[in-house]
Scaffold this motif. Structure first.
Motif: not given
Length: 103
Positions: A7-9, A20-21, A59-60, A65-68
């Motif tokens: 699960s990636l957020v 994003a999902v 993840i990469e 687009k996301s800093r975290r």
């Protein structure tokens, strides 16, 4: 073979992370590995190096687009056994003597 549930957020994506999902599901689908998307994550089946590399790619990809980005992952490593994405559920259904509820 391995079952990887991940699960990636992206932490700065706001309240909804479905876009994003969807991007990650495109990467997972393109990998050719068997997978199941569910409401709280995705389960992928394959060899350990390929599922870990796929998780890293996801993840990469989000990190562009996301800093975290946070990732929760669970592995079930069982060499010599494949098709467990379906067989694990089938085993429980056999013990119940019925199909489990699916939405």
């Amino acid at each position: 073979m391995v079952l990887l549930e991940m699960s990636l957020v992206p932490m700065d994506a706001g309240e909804s992370v479905s876009a994003a999902v969807a991007e990650c599901v495109e990467l997972i689908d393109a990998s050719g590995l068997p997978y199941e998307l569910h409401s709280m994550g995705t389960i992928v089946e394959g060899e350990l190096p390929e599922v870990l590399e796929l998780m890293q790619r996801c993840i990469e990809h989000l990190a562009v687009k996301s800093r975290r980005v946070t990732c929760s992952a669970k592995l079930d490593y069982r060499p010599g056994h494949s098709g467990r994405l379906r067989s694990k559920v089938a085993s429980v259904e056999a013990k119940l003597g019925r199909s489990v509820k699916r939405t």
